[in-house]
Design a protein around this motif. Structure first.
Motif, PDB file in Angstrom:
ATOM      1  N   VAL A  48       0.793  -1.170  -0.014  1.00  0.00           N
ATOM      2  CA  VAL A  48      -0.101  -0.626  -0.028  1.00  0.00           C
ATOM      3  C   VAL A  48       0.317   1.189  -0.011  1.00  0.00           C
ATOM      4  CG1 VAL A  48      -1.700   1.526   1.405  1.00  0.00           C
ATOM      5  CG2 VAL A  48      -2.088  -0.931   0.614  1.00  0.00           C
ATOM      6  N   THR A  49       1.687   1.326   0.637  1.00  0.00           N
ATOM      7  CA  THR A  49       2.537   2.294   0.992  1.00  0.00           C
ATOM      8  C   THR A  49       3.881   2.460  -0.168  1.00  0.00           C
ATOM      9  OG1 THR A  49       3.586   1.789   3.184  1.00  0.00           O
ATOM     10  CG2 THR A  49       5.161   3.440   2.101  1.00  0.00           C
ATOM     11  N   GLU A  50       4.126   1.204  -1.520  1.00  0.00           N
ATOM     12  CA  GLU A  50       4.009   1.819  -2.997  1.00  0.00           C
ATOM     13  C   GLU A  50       3.574   2.175  -3.378  1.00  0.00           C
ATOM     14  OE1 GLU A  50       6.497  -1.483  -4.049  1.00  0.00           O
ATOM     15  OE2 GLU A  50       6.988  -2.569  -1.974  1.00  0.00           O
ATOM     16  N   VAL A  51       2.255   1.570  -3.250  1.00  0.00           N
ATOM     17  CA  VAL A  51       1.591   2.049  -4.602  1.00  0.00           C
ATOM     18  C   VAL A  51       0.961   4.071  -4.179  1.00  0.00           C
ATOM     19  CG1 VAL A  51      -1.031   1.955  -5.039  1.00  0.00           C
ATOM     20  CG2 VAL A  51       0.170  -0.050  -4.725  1.00  0.00           C
ATOM     21  N   VAL A  52       0.833   4.275  -3.039  1.00  0.00           N
ATOM     22  CA  VAL A  52      -0.087   5.538  -2.534  1.00  0.00           C
ATOM     23  C   VAL A  52       1.697   6.276  -2.393  1.00  0.00           C
ATOM     24  CG1 VAL A  52       0.142   7.062  -0.469  1.00  0.00           C
ATOM     25  CG2 VAL A  52      -1.439   4.737  -0.848  1.00  0.00           C
ATOM     26  N   LEU A  53       3.030   5.923  -2.527  1.00  0.00           N
ATOM     27  CA  LEU A  53       4.004   6.888  -3.134  1.00  0.00           C
ATOM     28  C   LEU A  53       4.059   7.003  -4.383  1.00  0.00           C
ATOM     29  CD1 LEU A  53       6.347   5.883  -0.981  1.00  0.00           C
ATOM     30  CD2 LEU A  53       5.482   7.937  -0.473  1.00  0.00           C
TER      31      LEU A  53
END
Length: 191
Positions: A48-53
């Motif tokens: 999720v962090t990768e997608v959000v960033l």
């Protein structure tokens, strides 16, 4: 005879030293391996962090902030990794903090909002406050991505994908690179 014993002892000592060295080398290789996330929840949080960033890196605000302010609003499942704060690939720092949905400063203090589970009343109040403001909103919950949020995450065991609400994007004042819009149309890989 004394020489033969010494040679045998010397050979045994070399074998032991070689074995000890090999064990040290192998233990170093094992220790150097990256640690796998301990749980599925940690794997999802990192994804999720990768997608959000990634989404944030393809967004442009009317006035580009030096430090991107991401606000996490409401109870969330996948923000443990995101809340640590980070830096975008461009080098721009991302400051992450939690706020209540009723906080009146959201529209002025957040460049992006990661929205968790909110009541209908809280969502309506939040989106009313964000209307006309250049705030990129990403929803974690399982809504239909029809009201308010620009992006809606779809988190599964295999991957994290997202949908885009083009109407919300058009009204937000935040420009989104067309590549991100294309990614949202991509179908999940068959497994």
């Amino acid at each position: 005879m004394k020489v033969a014993v010494r040679t045998t002892g010397h050979v045994m000592g070399c074998k032991q030293a070689l074995l000890a060295g090999l064990l040290c080398l192998l233990s170093g290789i094992v220790c150097a391996q990256p640690q796998a996330p301990a749980s599925l929840a940690e794997q999802r949080a990192k994804a999720v962090t990768e997608v959000v960033l990634g989404i944030l890196s393809y967004a442009r605000w009317p006035v580009e902030p030096d430090r991107l302010r991401l606000c996490v609003i409401g109870p969330t499942e996948y923000t443990d990794d995101l809340l640590k704060g980070t830096t975008q690939a461009t080098g721009r720092p991302v400051t992450v903090r939690r706020l209540l949905a009723s906080n009146p400063t959201i529209a002025g203090e957040c460049d992006a909002a990661y929205i968790g589970k909110l009541t209908v009343e809280e969502r309506n109040h939040l989106f009313a406050a964000l209307t006309g403001r250049p705030v990129l909103s990403i929803s974690e919950s399982d809504d239909q991505c029809t009201v308010g949020s620009l992006f809606c995450l779809r988190v599964s065991d295999e991957q994290v994908s997202f949908e885009v609400n083009l109407d919300s994007v058009a009204r937000s004042g935040v420009r989104i690179h067309p590549s991100v819009l294309q990614l949202s149309r991509r179908k999940p890989a068959a497994t």
